[in-house]
Design a protein around this motif. Structure first.
Motif, PDB file in Angstrom:
ATOM      1  N   ASP A   1       9.791   7.802  44.210  1.00 10.38           N
ATOM      2  CA  ASP A   1       9.495   6.707  43.282  1.00 10.38           C
ATOM      3  C   ASP A   1       9.948   7.040  41.863  1.00 10.38           C
ATOM      4  O   ASP A   1      10.236   8.188  41.531  1.00 10.38           O
ATOM      5  N   THR A   2       9.973   6.005  41.049  1.00 12.94           N
ATOM      6  CA  THR A   2      10.283   6.148  39.629  1.00 12.94           C
ATOM      7  C   THR A   2       9.081   5.681  38.833  1.00 12.94           C
ATOM      8  O   THR A   2       8.599   4.557  39.003  1.00 12.94           O
ATOM      9  N   LEU A   3       8.579   6.563  37.981  1.00 10.88           N
ATOM     10  CA  LEU A   3       7.435   6.259  37.111  1.00 10.88           C
ATOM     11  C   LEU A   3       7.929   5.426  35.941  1.00 10.88           C
ATOM     12  O   LEU A   3       8.797   5.857  35.187  1.00 10.88           O
ATOM     13  N   ASN A   4       7.381   4.225  35.802  1.00  9.45           N
ATOM     14  CA  ASN A   4       7.744   3.339  34.693  1.00  9.45           C
ATOM     15  C   ASN A   4       6.669   3.425  33.621  1.00  9.45           C
ATOM     16  O   ASN A   4       5.512   3.100  33.863  1.00  9.45           O
ATOM     17  N   LEU A   5       7.067   3.876  32.450  1.00 11.38           N
ATOM     18  CA  LEU A   5       6.138   3.975  31.325  1.00 11.38           C
ATOM     19  C   LEU A   5       6.471   2.871  30.329  1.00 11.38           C
ATOM     20  O   LEU A   5       7.358   3.011  29.486  1.00 11.38           O
ATOM     21  N   GLU A   6       5.738   1.775  30.439  1.00  8.32           N
ATOM     22  CA  GLU A   6       5.981   0.621  29.580  1.00  8.32           C
ATOM     23  C   GLU A   6       5.602   0.891  28.132  1.00  8.32           C
ATOM     24  O   GLU A   6       6.185   0.316  27.219  1.00  8.32           O
ATOM     25  N   SER A   7       4.644   1.791  27.910  1.00 14.00           N
ATOM     26  CA  SER A   7       4.185   2.070  26.555  1.00 14.00           C
ATOM     27  C   SER A   7       5.294   2.633  25.670  1.00 14.00           C
ATOM     28  O   SER A   7       5.294   2.402  24.460  1.00 14.00           O
ATOM     29  N   VAL A   8       6.228   3.348  26.271  1.00 17.50           N
ATOM     30  CA  VAL A   8       7.325   3.928  25.495  1.00 17.50           C
ATOM     31  C   VAL A   8       8.694   3.466  25.974  1.00 17.50           C
ATOM     32  O   VAL A   8       9.714   3.821  25.384  1.00 17.50           O
ATOM     33  N   GLY A   9       8.739   2.672  27.060  1.00 15.16           N
ATOM     34  CA  GLY A   9       9.992   2.082  27.516  1.00 15.16           C
ATOM     35  C   GLY A   9      10.939   3.037  28.216  1.00 15.16           C
ATOM     36  O   GLY A   9      12.145   3.011  27.956  1.00 15.16           O
ATOM     37  N   ILE A  10      10.413   3.858  29.108  1.00 13.90           N
ATOM     38  CA  ILE A  10      11.274   4.788  29.847  1.00 13.90           C
ATOM     39  C   ILE A  10      10.833   4.830  31.305  1.00 13.90           C
ATOM     40  O   ILE A  10       9.665   4.594  31.615  1.00 13.90           O
ATOM     41  N   SER A  11      11.794   5.116  32.183  1.00  8.36           N
ATOM     42  CA  SER A  11      11.514   5.336  33.604  1.00  8.36           C
ATOM     43  C   SER A  11      11.953   6.746  33.959  1.00  8.36           C
ATOM     44  O   SER A  11      13.023   7.190  33.536  1.00  8.36           O
ATOM     45  N   ILE A  12      11.115   7.448  34.739  1.00  9.02           N
ATOM     46  CA  ILE A  12      11.375   8.839  35.095  1.00  9.02           C
ATOM     47  C   ILE A  12      11.194   9.000  36.600  1.00  9.02           C
ATOM     48  O   ILE A  12      10.171   8.601  37.150  1.00  9.02           O
ATOM     49  N   ALA A  13      12.170   9.604  37.255  1.00 10.48           N
ATOM     50  CA  ALA A  13      12.028   9.922  38.677  1.00 10.48           C
ATOM     51  C   ALA A  13      10.868  10.902  38.836  1.00 10.48           C
ATOM     52  O   ALA A  13      10.796  11.912  38.127  1.00 10.48           O
ATOM     53  N   VAL A  14       9.951  10.597  39.734  1.00 13.72           N
ATOM     54  CA  VAL A  14       8.766  11.434  39.935  1.00 13.72           C
ATOM     55  C   VAL A  14       9.151  12.877  40.249  1.00 13.72           C
ATOM     56  O   VAL A  14       8.522  13.814  39.771  1.00 13.72           O
ATOM     57  N   GLU A  15      10.217  13.070  41.021  1.00 19.36           N
ATOM     58  CA  GLU A  15      10.643  14.426  41.365  1.00 19.36           C
ATOM     59  C   GLU A  15      10.946  15.269  40.123  1.00 19.36           C
ATOM     60  O   GLU A  15      10.762  16.491  40.124  1.00 19.36           O
ATOM     61  N   LYS A  16      11.411  14.635  39.057  1.00 15.07           N
ATOM     62  CA  LYS A  16      11.715  15.390  37.834  1.00 15.07           C
ATOM     63  C   LYS A  16      10.454  16.006  37.227  1.00 15.07           C
ATOM     64  O   LYS A  16      10.522  17.039  36.568  1.00 15.07           O
ATOM     65  N   LEU A  17       9.309  15.383  37.439  1.00 12.28           N
ATOM     66  CA  LEU A  17       8.056  15.927  36.924  1.00 12.28           C
ATOM     67  C   LEU A  17       7.650  17.189  37.683  1.00 12.28           C
ATOM     68  O   LEU A  17       6.875  18.004  37.179  1.00 12.28           O
ATOM     69  N   TYR A  18       8.159  17.341  38.902  1.00 10.62           N
ATOM     70  CA  TYR A  18       7.813  18.477  39.755  1.00 10.62           C
ATOM     71  C   TYR A  18       8.962  19.478  39.889  1.00 10.62           C
ATOM     72  O   TYR A  18       8.934  20.340  40.773  1.00 10.62           O
ATOM     73  N   ARG A  19       9.946  19.379  39.017  1.00 16.40           N
ATOM     74  CA  ARG A  19      11.071  20.306  39.049  1.00 16.40           C
ATOM     75  C   ARG A  19      10.549  21.745  38.914  1.00 16.40           C
ATOM     76  O   ARG A  19       9.697  22.024  38.084  1.00 16.40           O
ATOM     77  N   ARG A  20      11.031  22.645  39.765  1.00 19.98           N
ATOM     78  CA  ARG A  20      10.663  24.066  39.796  1.00 19.98           C
ATOM     79  C   ARG A  20       9.226  24.305  40.255  1.00 19.98           C
ATOM     80  O   ARG A  20       8.699  25.408  40.127  1.00 19.98           O
ATOM     81  N   VAL A  21       8.560  23.309  40.802  1.00 20.53           N
ATOM     82  CA  VAL A  21       7.190  23.472  41.299  1.00 20.53           C
ATOM     83  C   VAL A  21       7.240  23.723  42.800  1.00 20.53           C
ATOM     84  O   VAL A  21       7.888  22.980  43.531  1.00 20.53           O
ATOM     85  N   GLN A  22       6.573  24.786  43.226  1.00 17.93           N
ATOM     86  CA  GLN A  22       6.485  25.106  44.649  1.00 17.93           C
ATOM     87  C   GLN A  22       5.021  25.068  45.053  1.00 17.93           C
ATOM     88  O   GLN A  22       4.192  25.751  44.458  1.00 17.93           O
ATOM     89  N   PHE A  23       4.711  24.271  46.057  1.00 19.57           N
ATOM     90  CA  PHE A  23       3.340  24.143  46.537  1.00 19.57           C
ATOM     91  C   PHE A  23       3.069  25.146  47.652  1.00 19.57           C
ATOM     92  O   PHE A  23       3.982  25.625  48.311  1.00 19.57           O
ATOM     93  N   ASP A  24       1.784  25.422  47.889  1.00 22.64           N
ATOM     94  CA  ASP A  24       1.337  26.258  49.011  1.00 22.64           C
ATOM     95  C   ASP A  24       1.954  27.648  48.999  1.00 22.64           C
ATOM     96  O   ASP A  24       2.381  28.146  50.045  1.00 22.64           O
ATOM     97  N   LEU A  25       1.968  28.268  47.851  1.00 20.41           N
ATOM     98  CA  LEU A  25       2.504  29.629  47.787  1.00 20.41           C
ATOM     99  C   LEU A  25       1.436  30.673  48.107  1.00 20.41           C
ATOM    100  O   LEU A  25       1.739  31.837  48.259  1.00 20.41           O
ATOM    101  N   GLY A  26       0.196  30.242  48.187  1.00 17.19           N
ATOM    102  CA  GLY A  26      -0.887  31.187  48.438  1.00 17.19           C
ATOM    103  C   GLY A  26      -1.157  32.025  47.208  1.00 17.19           C
ATOM    104  O   GLY A  26      -0.746  31.708  46.108  1.00 17.19           O
ATOM    105  N   GLU A  27      -1.860  33.120  47.396  1.00 20.85           N
ATOM    106  CA  GLU A  27      -2.216  34.003  46.277  1.00 20.85           C
ATOM    107  C   GLU A  27      -1.014  34.855  45.879  1.00 20.85           C
ATOM    108  O   GLU A  27      -0.434  35.548  46.678  1.00 20.85           O
ATOM    109  N   ARG A  28      -0.615  34.733  44.612  1.00 24.29           N
ATOM    110  CA  ARG A  28       0.464  35.559  44.063  1.00 24.29           C
ATOM    111  C   ARG A  28       0.057  36.019  42.686  1.00 24.29           C
ATOM    112  O   ARG A  28      -0.648  35.338  41.976  1.00 24.29           O
ATOM    113  N   ASN A  29       0.553  37.142  42.292  1.00 27.90           N
ATOM    114  CA  ASN A  29       0.269  37.665  40.950  1.00 27.90           C
ATOM    115  C   ASN A  29       1.390  37.358  40.007  1.00 27.90           C
ATOM    116  O   ASN A  29       2.459  37.195  40.306  1.00 27.90           O
TER     117      ASN A  29
END
Length: 192
Positions: free
Chosen positions: A164-192
């Motif tokens: 999906d694309t997040l539409n922010l009407e308050s500032v007039g921009i659309s952002i692909a949701v995946e861009k918000l999660y760039r470099r995010v890895q889920f379910d990595l478990g416990e890491r230091n």
């Protein structure tokens, strides 16, 4: 968030003076002081991704974007540190200690703050006459909720997920949701 047991009640002015001397950031709600808890790497990454997507666009619009360490005065009894906050209001242009007229607030959810961010914090944020959108971003899955104030003054929920694309009407921009999660890895478990 954890209440500071050192204080039973603090006036808004006492809070503002006291917090200037603290190493940590504290939010203030109706006389009570709450420490802002540390954030995870995923939380930080999502905040930065959101900030990066908006920053250049907002500068050209004459808006300001802040992340994490800028205080927001919502009411005389409520001060917060949103994960990301945008103001396009001229009254905030010369602000030094805090902003007061947000049009967009973003909170990245964590298990320890999710109920508060959805409940009491949103209740207080809605008291802002300038706020147009409140965005909640999940930190353990790809899911975004945008509460947008409609012409009747009602807050309407818009949900976004992968693809999906997040539409922010308050500032007039659309952002692909995946861009918000760039470099995010889920379910990595416990890491230091």
């Amino acid at each position: 968030m954890v209440a500071n047991p050192e204080f039973q009640y603090m006036s808004p002015q006492e809070y503002l003076e006291w917090e200037k001397t603290q190493e940590l950031r504290y939010e203030y709600i109706d006389g009570k002081v709450f420490v802002r808890m540390g954030k995870t790497i995923i939380h930080n990454c999502i905040c930065l991704n959101f900030y990066i997507e908006l920053n250049d666009f907002l500068i050209e619009k004459g808006c300001e974007i802040y992340s994490c360490d800028v205080k927001l005065k919502v009411t005389s009894k409520s001060y917060h540190y949103p994960d990301v906050v945008v103001t396009c209001d001229d009254r905030d242009k010369q602000a030094i200690d805090m902003i007061r007229y947000p049009c967009l607030i973003v909170e990245v959810l964590s298990p320890s703050t999710e109920a508060f961010d959805r409940g009491k914090k949103f209740t207080r944020y809605r008291q802002s006459t300038t706020l147009q959108e409140y965005v909640l971003i999940e930190s353990d899955e790809i899911a975004v909720e945008c509460f947008r104030k409609n012409d009747e003054g009602l807050w309407v929920l818009h949900t976004y997920g992968e693809g999906d694309t997040l539409n922010l009407e308050s500032v007039g921009i659309s952002i692909a949701v995946e861009k918000l999660y760039r470099r995010v890895q889920f379910d990595l478990g416990e890491r230091n």
